[in-house]
Design a protein around this motif. Sequence first.
Motif, mmCIF file in Angstrom:
data_model
loop_
_atom_site.group_PDB
_atom_site.id
_atom_site.type_symbol
_atom_site.label_atom_id
_atom_site.label_comp_id
_atom_site.label_asym_id
_atom_site.label_seq_id
_atom_site.Cartn_x
_atom_site.Cartn_y
_atom_site.Cartn_z
ATOM 1 N N ALA A 93 0.839 -1.196 0.000
ATOM 2 C CA ALA A 93 0.000 0.000 0.000
ATOM 3 C C ALA A 93 0.873 1.245 0.000
ATOM 4 N N ARG A 94 1.975 1.179 0.779
ATOM 5 C CA ARG A 94 2.821 2.369 0.861
ATOM 6 C C ARG A 94 3.497 2.669 -0.480
ATOM 7 N N VAL A 95 4.055 1.596 -1.087
ATOM 8 C CA VAL A 95 4.684 1.819 -2.398
ATOM 9 C C VAL A 95 3.646 2.281 -3.409
ATOM 10 N N SER B 283 16.161 -16.923 -7.726
ATOM 11 C CA SER B 283 16.749 -16.265 -6.570
ATOM 12 C C SER B 283 16.546 -17.130 -5.332
ATOM 13 N N ARG B 284 15.926 -18.286 -5.530
ATOM 14 C CA ARG B 284 15.768 -19.255 -4.445
ATOM 15 C C ARG B 284 15.023 -18.692 -3.244
ATOM 16 N N LYS B 285 14.092 -17.805 -3.516
ATOM 17 C CA LYS B 285 13.228 -17.374 -2.426
ATOM 18 C C LYS B 285 11.856 -17.050 -3.007
ATOM 19 N N PRO B 286 10.842 -17.188 -2.213
ATOM 20 C CA PRO B 286 9.495 -17.023 -2.776
ATOM 21 C C PRO B 286 9.248 -15.600 -3.263
ATOM 22 N N ALA B 287 8.256 -15.471 -4.122
ATOM 23 C CA ALA B 287 7.894 -14.144 -4.624
ATOM 24 C C ALA B 287 7.599 -13.233 -3.448
ATOM 25 N N ALA B 292 0.065 -9.192 -4.864
ATOM 26 C CA ALA B 292 0.237 -7.854 -5.442
ATOM 27 C C ALA B 292 0.575 -7.960 -6.926
ATOM 28 N N ILE B 293 1.351 -8.991 -7.277
ATOM 29 C CA ILE B 293 1.731 -9.144 -8.683
ATOM 30 C C ILE B 293 0.505 -9.436 -9.541
ATOM 31 N N SER B 294 -0.331 -10.372 -9.081
ATOM 32 C CA SER B 294 -1.488 -10.702 -9.910
ATOM 33 C C SER B 294 -2.464 -9.524 -9.973
ATOM 34 N N ARG B 295 -2.552 -8.785 -8.874
ATOM 35 C CA ARG B 295 -3.443 -7.609 -8.921
ATOM 36 C C ARG B 295 -2.898 -6.554 -9.878
ATOM 37 N N SER B 296 -1.568 -6.413 -9.897
ATOM 38 C CA SER B 296 -0.983 -5.459 -10.841
ATOM 39 C C SER B 296 -1.346 -5.840 -12.272
ATOM 40 N N VAL B 336 2.279 -0.648 -12.437
ATOM 41 C CA VAL B 336 3.580 -0.946 -13.040
ATOM 42 C C VAL B 336 4.691 -0.736 -12.023
ATOM 43 N N GLY B 337 4.583 0.356 -11.260
ATOM 44 C CA GLY B 337 5.588 0.620 -10.232
ATOM 45 C C GLY B 337 5.608 -0.485 -9.187
ATOM 46 N N LEU B 338 4.416 -0.925 -8.758
ATOM 47 C CA LEU B 338 4.347 -2.004 -7.774
ATOM 48 C C LEU B 338 4.983 -3.282 -8.312
ATOM 49 N N LEU B 339 4.734 -3.528 -9.584
ATOM 50 C CA LEU B 339 5.282 -4.731 -10.205
ATOM 51 C C LEU B 339 6.807 -4.704 -10.158
ATOM 52 N N PHE B 340 7.378 -3.589 -10.585
ATOM 53 C CA PHE B 340 8.837 -3.491 -10.579
ATOM 54 C C PHE B 340 9.365 -3.578 -9.145
#
Lengths: 309, 605
Positions: A93-95, B283-287, B292-296, B336-340
């Motif tokens: 939310a913040r970002v 990167s061997r770690k979960p997303a 948030a990605i799917s909502r983006s 787009v910003g959230l995705l990046f």
Amino acid sequence: MRRPRLVALCATAALALLALALLPAAASAIPLAPESPHSPNAEDLRTAYSAVAIVAVILGLAINAALIAAVVRFRARRGVGPARVRGGRQIQARVGMMMGAIALAVFVFGLIVTVEARDLEASGPQGLQASSAHTAQLGLDPPDADEEPLSVQVSGQQWLWRYEYPDGTFSYHELVVPVDTTVVLALDSTDVVHRWWVPALGGKFDAVPGRANETWFKADEEGVYEGQSAAFSGPAYPTMRARVEVLSVPDYEAWLEQQAADIQAAQTAVQAQVEEQNLETQVQETAGANPAVDDFESEPSAGASPGGE
Amino acid sequence: MTPPPTVAPARPEVVTEGLPRRRPAWIETATSADHKTVGLMYVATALSFLVLALVELVLMRLQLIVPESTLIDPIVFDELLSAYGATAVVLFGIPLGLGLMSYIVPLQIGARSVAFPRLGALSFWLYLAGGILLYASFLYHPPDAGVNPLSPLSDEIFSPNGGMDAWIGGVGLALMGFVLMAVNLVATLHNHRAPGMVWRRMPPFAWSALVSSYVLIFTSAVMLAALAMLLIDRNYNGVFFDADEGGSPILWQHLSWLFFSGAYVVMLLPGFGAISEILPVFSRKPAFAHRAISRSFVAIGVLGVLAWMQNMYSAPIPLGWTIVAMAIALALLVPVGLLFFNWIATLWGGALEMRAPLLFALGAISTTAIGLAGELTQSVIPVAWQIANTTAATTDTHYALIGGSVFGGFAALYYWFPKLTGRVMGEGLARISFWTLLAGVHLTFGPLFFAGLEGQPVDLYKYYEGSGLDGYNLVASLGSLVLAAGVITTLINAAYSANRGVRAGHDPWGGHTLEWFALSPPPPHNFDAIPDVRGTEPLREIREAVRQRTESWRAPAPLERPAAATAPAAATEEAPTASGATEAGAADPPDTGEAPPDGGGGSVA
């Protein structure tokens, strides 16, 4: 694994050398914003570009820098596992809010500049005054409210521009206007969509058949401004250049008179020729020929004939 | 006691009537309705068209290498330009994504097939027919009315030859195919998910497929209507776009830009989906934040299409509408910003394994970030008035779309190639290709950006001497050769590795999603057993479950045989997973077939 890494290394080195070689040359030559403006609305556009470009460059650089930092810092190493990274509460939310704030700021800024750039500015003191040239000479304030800007009908056709001035005089290829005068361009097209654009005098606007469109500029300096139609319009599209010659008011008025006289002379000459021909051959062909003749006779101001004709 | 004469003496007999005879491989492929075969054909065809698009791009760049060049005839240049636009967007970008989706999405969601297999096959053949129709026009007269043939120019008065009709037909057929595939994918995603795979557990690539499909259904349908109108206008005296007869050329702009905006989104989203899959794995770690990605993706799909009027800032439409378009286009900055942000947060702190898929994914992020930052400036009206339709504008578009479709598409290709063929693509060629491609993109489009600032409009077959554009165009033209070399290297890599690559197991990367649960390449029915899904990374959870069971397992009293407990269920699944897999032991999926005590019922919450 050795060979490809070597190749990649060599490629990177070569690129770096190339960049180093090009950099000094590039730094002096590369434009960081569109051409220097010579009209208030073009200045607005340049302001808008500069401001928004800074935001965009920051965002683009930030992402790339973060990417490079991540790649450098977090390579897989023996014995080092991935760390669990957790954002604070409601980090998304913040970002999102931050991005939204940037978007909102850019939007408000863009809106203001848009309105500003569309707003007609009154002609300056050196410009052509609608009422008469005397008012300016007498040092009186020009009447703001009822002042009419110079209105030019701009008509695009494959592949040239035709300019018609308030008194009915017209010219092809080159628009001649007085300096420091608000010029309103009413854009129209007789065939396909064209896009009038002279970068130093403001943005680009479409000339669409059957739909009126409008733009304006107020050139602050005498000289010739080059532009180019910016909508693909068929085979000879690159030859469809726009040229604006800005003259002082007396020069402009002299040019206008001369142009009108030229057109008149050319028309009478052609008329005579055609009548002569008619007398000689007794062939009726005037109906179809006249409009075309008009087009031909505008050439004196036009220079070379366009490629497709 | 004589036996009845009608009864023949018993003899062994093999009944073969019910089984179809195996036909030659190419017939099997061509007539297949299997989503995997269709997907492969889609991907292969799209990559072939990528080569054609590259050839056209390089030819156009060669013409522009010096000012006032006469290397290529103006008409031929326009034909190359029109073909390039249609090829890059309609014949390469969209179908590459669709092909990967057709192949991967059913596997990812644990489906044994797509909802309408034959529709999928029909979709591919319509697309191929469209491509052939478009290119067949090169035998008589190719289209020459530009990338988006704006209305009066595409009318029969200004484009009287049949090339424009071929464009309409070719693009139209391909779009019909895309709509059918999109319908197919939507139906599959809605109805064929594995038990427990609720929406929020669906992998990002499947999400991108869902959003892309909806976008395609909506925008392709609009474009098909526009194409039909144009066809009627051209051939049957229609008046849709004819201003003199009461039609409007602006109508075409609205409809076509709506489609091109959708196409833009559909060229980006599959790449975004693939990146979102690749980053956690390598990167061997979960997303960082799956949801948030799917909502983006959803937000990008909706806003990206609705902002179509940002292409029409200079058109005679009310200023208010362009301001609305600007607001929507700028709102895209949030998703787009959230995705990046989420991508970088996923990488941050990880243990990055710099294999080819990750390399290309990083290239995609970098390139797309530059392109979309450029698009951000252009969604501001006054900036677009100056920059739109210059080479600076195409630079932004190309950065974004090459990032999404070429880098992103290649990342997906490198990532899923083992699943598609059972073999891994060569790492060495991948690295060469990556660096060449990256250099090529920057060399080609970097200079063109500055040329655009100096006022070079796009689509010109020549520019004039003394306009100060020589240097930029020279570098860009040479850069296009580098770009082409980068693309071709990966294609050669794929062609070579398809038969001679290193054999991959069913899960060479340690993936987290269900497609790695199947064999490489998967059998026609995909899975012998469909696992129950209880999280966003099913395979990781399966591995975890296996590990826990193995660890917590205590050998019973020595008299009893230890394998007795798991043997019966494992037997059915052990066969497919073990046969192709080198590291089948690591994951050992069969255990999970019986692992969850509540067989899919308890997952809806």
